[in-house]
Design a protein around this motif. Sequence first.
Motif, PDB file in Angstrom:
ATOM      1  N   ALA A   1       1.558  -1.102  -0.146  1.00 16.47           N
ATOM      2  CA  ALA A   1       0.035   0.019  -0.296  1.00 16.47           C
ATOM      3  C   ALA A   1       0.670   0.913  -0.086  1.00 16.47           C
ATOM      4  O   ALA A   1       1.850   1.393   0.906  1.00 16.47           O
ATOM      5  CB  ALA A   1      -1.168   0.175   1.337  1.00 16.47           C
ATOM      6  N   ASP A   2      -0.028   2.443  -0.645  1.00 17.44           N
ATOM      7  CA  ASP A   2       0.717   3.905  -1.249  1.00 17.44           C
ATOM      8  C   ASP A   2      -0.205   4.371  -0.026  1.00 17.44           C
ATOM      9  O   ASP A   2      -0.135   5.008   0.537  1.00 17.44           O
ATOM     10  CB  ASP A   2       1.113   4.451  -2.205  1.00 17.44           C
ATOM     11  CG  ASP A   2       2.071   3.535  -3.076  1.00 17.44           C
ATOM     12  OD1 ASP A   2       3.290   3.488  -2.346  1.00 17.44           O
ATOM     13  OD2 ASP A   2       1.777   3.321  -4.260  1.00 17.44           O
ATOM     14  N   THR A   3      -1.370   4.567  -0.259  1.00 13.44           N
ATOM     15  CA  THR A   3      -2.216   4.772   0.521  1.00 13.44           C
ATOM     16  C   THR A   3      -3.505   3.846   1.542  1.00 13.44           C
ATOM     17  O   THR A   3      -3.339   3.127   0.443  1.00 13.44           O
ATOM     18  CB  THR A   3      -3.285   5.557  -0.261  1.00 13.44           C
ATOM     19  OG1 THR A   3      -2.206   6.701  -0.237  1.00 13.44           O
ATOM     20  CG2 THR A   3      -4.440   6.264   0.697  1.00 13.44           C
ATOM     21  N   LEU A   4      -3.769   3.844   2.412  1.00  9.41           N
ATOM     22  CA  LEU A   4      -4.433   2.435   3.041  1.00  9.41           C
ATOM     23  C   LEU A   4      -5.439   3.389   3.568  1.00  9.41           C
ATOM     24  O   LEU A   4      -5.435   4.678   4.715  1.00  9.41           O
ATOM     25  CB  LEU A   4      -3.463   1.582   4.671  1.00  9.41           C
ATOM     26  CG  LEU A   4      -4.261   1.173   5.267  1.00  9.41           C
ATOM     27  CD1 LEU A   4      -4.607  -0.007   4.286  1.00  9.41           C
ATOM     28  CD2 LEU A   4      -3.685   0.211   6.176  1.00  9.41           C
ATOM     29  N   VAL A   5      -6.664   3.052   3.316  1.00  7.20           N
ATOM     30  CA  VAL A   5      -7.894   3.658   3.557  1.00  7.20           C
ATOM     31  C   VAL A   5      -8.898   2.387   4.596  1.00  7.20           C
ATOM     32  O   VAL A   5      -8.890   1.806   3.893  1.00  7.20           O
ATOM     33  CB  VAL A   5      -8.894   3.871   2.807  1.00  7.20           C
ATOM     34  CG1 VAL A   5     -10.003   4.404   2.930  1.00  7.20           C
ATOM     35  CG2 VAL A   5      -8.152   4.649   1.372  1.00  7.20           C
ATOM     36  N   THR A   6      -9.239   2.469   6.007  1.00 11.57           N
ATOM     37  CA  THR A   6      -9.293   2.250   6.875  1.00 11.57           C
ATOM     38  C   THR A   6     -11.190   2.482   7.201  1.00 11.57           C
ATOM     39  O   THR A   6     -10.993   3.930   8.055  1.00 11.57           O
ATOM     40  CB  THR A   6      -9.531   1.882   8.514  1.00 11.57           C
ATOM     41  OG1 THR A   6      -7.414   1.330   7.293  1.00 11.57           O
ATOM     42  CG2 THR A   6      -9.487   0.690   9.100  1.00 11.57           C
ATOM     43  N   PRO A   7     -12.134   2.348   6.949  1.00 12.32           N
ATOM     44  CA  PRO A   7     -13.696   2.662   6.795  1.00 12.32           C
ATOM     45  C   PRO A   7     -13.507   2.547   8.244  1.00 12.32           C
ATOM     46  O   PRO A   7     -13.724   0.753   8.754  1.00 12.32           O
ATOM     47  CB  PRO A   7     -13.869   2.213   5.624  1.00 12.32           C
ATOM     48  CG  PRO A   7     -13.707   1.985   4.733  1.00 12.32           C
ATOM     49  CD  PRO A   7     -12.181   1.473   5.203  1.00 12.32           C
ATOM     50  N   VAL A   8     -14.047   2.687   9.230  1.00 11.55           N
ATOM     51  CA  VAL A   8     -14.564   3.483  10.663  1.00 11.55           C
ATOM     52  C   VAL A   8     -16.100   3.543  10.455  1.00 11.55           C
ATOM     53  O   VAL A   8     -16.543   4.715  10.297  1.00 11.55           O
ATOM     54  CB  VAL A   8     -13.816   3.734  11.581  1.00 11.55           C
ATOM     55  CG1 VAL A   8     -14.200   3.005  13.292  1.00 11.55           C
ATOM     56  CG2 VAL A   8     -12.305   2.712  11.046  1.00 11.55           C
ATOM     57  N   ASN A   9     -17.425   2.709  10.949  1.00 11.88           N
ATOM     58  CA  ASN A   9     -18.173   2.122  11.211  1.00 11.88           C
ATOM     59  C   ASN A   9     -18.563   3.479  12.745  1.00 11.88           C
ATOM     60  O   ASN A   9     -18.180   3.750  13.416  1.00 11.88           O
ATOM     61  CB  ASN A   9     -19.430   1.443  11.793  1.00 11.88           C
ATOM     62  CG  ASN A   9     -19.269   0.897  10.265  1.00 11.88           C
ATOM     63  OD1 ASN A   9     -20.039   0.840   9.520  1.00 11.88           O
ATOM     64  ND2 ASN A   9     -20.226   0.001  10.309  1.00 11.88           N
ATOM     65  N   ASP A  10     -19.657   4.302  11.957  1.00 13.33           N
ATOM     66  CA  ASP A  10     -19.174   5.477  13.581  1.00 13.33           C
ATOM     67  C   ASP A  10     -20.088   4.762  15.008  1.00 13.33           C
ATOM     68  O   ASP A  10     -20.811   5.505  15.588  1.00 13.33           O
ATOM     69  CB  ASP A  10     -20.218   6.638  13.150  1.00 13.33           C
ATOM     70  CG  ASP A  10     -19.566   7.842  13.486  1.00 13.33           C
ATOM     71  OD1 ASP A  10     -18.739   8.485  13.341  1.00 13.33           O
ATOM     72  OD2 ASP A  10     -20.444   9.141  13.757  1.00 13.33           O
ATOM     73  N   SER A  11     -19.836   4.143  15.188  1.00 11.91           N
ATOM     74  CA  SER A  11     -20.176   3.121  16.908  1.00 11.91           C
ATOM     75  C   SER A  11     -19.089   3.320  17.279  1.00 11.91           C
ATOM     76  O   SER A  11     -17.584   2.569  17.276  1.00 11.91           O
ATOM     77  CB  SER A  11     -20.852   2.222  16.331  1.00 11.91           C
ATOM     78  OG  SER A  11     -20.768   0.899  17.034  1.00 11.91           O
ATOM     79  N   LEU A  12     -19.525   3.617  18.758  1.00 10.30           N
ATOM     80  CA  LEU A  12     -18.017   2.945  19.993  1.00 10.30           C
ATOM     81  C   LEU A  12     -17.512   1.382  19.559  1.00 10.30           C
ATOM     82  O   LEU A  12     -16.517   0.857  19.889  1.00 10.30           O
ATOM     83  CB  LEU A  12     -18.806   3.062  21.726  1.00 10.30           C
ATOM     84  CG  LEU A  12     -18.885   4.714  21.547  1.00 10.30           C
ATOM     85  CD1 LEU A  12     -19.399   5.118  22.725  1.00 10.30           C
ATOM     86  CD2 LEU A  12     -17.657   5.599  21.236  1.00 10.30           C
ATOM     87  N   ILE A  13     -18.854   0.603  19.098  1.00 11.22           N
ATOM     88  CA  ILE A  13     -18.605  -1.142  19.269  1.00 11.22           C
ATOM     89  C   ILE A  13     -17.591  -0.855  18.131  1.00 11.22           C
ATOM     90  O   ILE A  13     -16.201  -1.840  18.580  1.00 11.22           O
ATOM     91  CB  ILE A  13     -19.386  -1.895  19.068  1.00 11.22           C
ATOM     92  CG1 ILE A  13     -21.138  -1.764  20.104  1.00 11.22           C
ATOM     93  CG2 ILE A  13     -19.388  -3.449  18.893  1.00 11.22           C
ATOM     94  CD1 ILE A  13     -22.066  -1.503  19.695  1.00 11.22           C
ATOM     95  N   ASP A  14     -17.540  -0.371  16.625  1.00 17.00           N
ATOM     96  CA  ASP A  14     -16.245  -1.168  16.063  1.00 17.00           C
ATOM     97  C   ASP A  14     -15.012   0.166  16.041  1.00 17.00           C
ATOM     98  O   ASP A  14     -14.306  -0.624  15.473  1.00 17.00           O
ATOM     99  CB  ASP A  14     -17.210  -0.284  14.809  1.00 17.00           C
ATOM    100  CG  ASP A  14     -18.514  -0.754  14.082  1.00 17.00           C
ATOM    101  OD1 ASP A  14     -18.410  -0.873  13.341  1.00 17.00           O
ATOM    102  OD2 ASP A  14     -19.267  -1.104  14.334  1.00 17.00           O
ATOM    103  N   LEU A  15     -15.226   0.833  17.278  1.00 14.78           N
ATOM    104  CA  LEU A  15     -13.325   1.160  17.388  1.00 14.78           C
ATOM    105  C   LEU A  15     -13.373   0.312  18.383  1.00 14.78           C
ATOM    106  O   LEU A  15     -11.999   0.425  18.060  1.00 14.78           O
ATOM    107  CB  LEU A  15     -13.734   2.146  18.483  1.00 14.78           C
ATOM    108  CG  LEU A  15     -13.848   3.433  17.226  1.00 14.78           C
ATOM    109  CD1 LEU A  15     -14.375   5.203  18.583  1.00 14.78           C
ATOM    110  CD2 LEU A  15     -13.184   3.709  17.299  1.00 14.78           C
TER     111      LEU A  15
END
Length: 300
Positions: free
Chosen positions: A128-142
Amino acid sequence: MARRGVHVIVVGNEKGGSGKSTTAFHLAIHLLYGGFKVASIDVDSRQQTLTHYVRNRREWARSRGLSIPHTTHFHLPLSRGDSIRENHRAEFDLFRQAIGEVEDDADFLVIDTPGFDTNLTRLAHSLADTLVTPVNDSLIDLNVMARFDAVTGEPTEMSHYARLVQRARSERMAIDGKTIDWVLVRNRISMLSSRNMRQVQTMLERIALRLGCRVAEGIAERVIFRSLFPTGMTVFDPLDDDLLGGLPSMSHMSARQEYRSLVAALHLPTSEILAARRELAAPKPGDSAQRFIHMLQTEP
């Protein structure tokens, strides 16, 4: 594994349902409409969501006689032999072959990874040159990123995935002296402000500080993405009834602007690639003289 001209964007997170495939597909189509050559690789052998996106798009375009851009796509299955060593070697060979086919031709390579750790996941992250990590807007998903102190909200222990990325960054630095630009992207953001949203933003910023990555404002929770999947269309495709299978909505246009903002936040080398392309296309010193000499030689 050596590669040269292509900029590799990996979309990864060891959490299913975080929007990785939707994000990967929209990034790829956006870049295609920007005039770039884009390849895509799906290493999620179980769900194959990105591959289904690509197939749906091609079938929809064929059935409607549409002229829309497509990526050069590869799907890499997991090897299922008895020997783990041989499986990893076979997967590496397939991955290397796919990279070899696009590295000198594509401007961008978008790789979608599964929500679990595999050999192909680690290979993809190492490139990877750019790593994109989507994180759901939830305390559980953190929780997939780090463990937090219940009182202070400070991260106390990094997750398996965070450690995987840090190893990939160290290996990349040792190989070519470059690092991975890691961007955490808030996804499925609620339309209404809440205490939960503020907590998620604060905790993401603390994680980013701890891990040396960035946080980008992401994409709101919208039905439009689920409705576009069967046709393989995106919010970047023209706002046309024939293309979309229905009239565009305000949600469609808002989602388009959100993705444009996300792409801008990724700081992709689009200007550099276009400048290099113009330089290659520009006449070189002596070109006119060489053409004149050739004309003199071919005249009767």
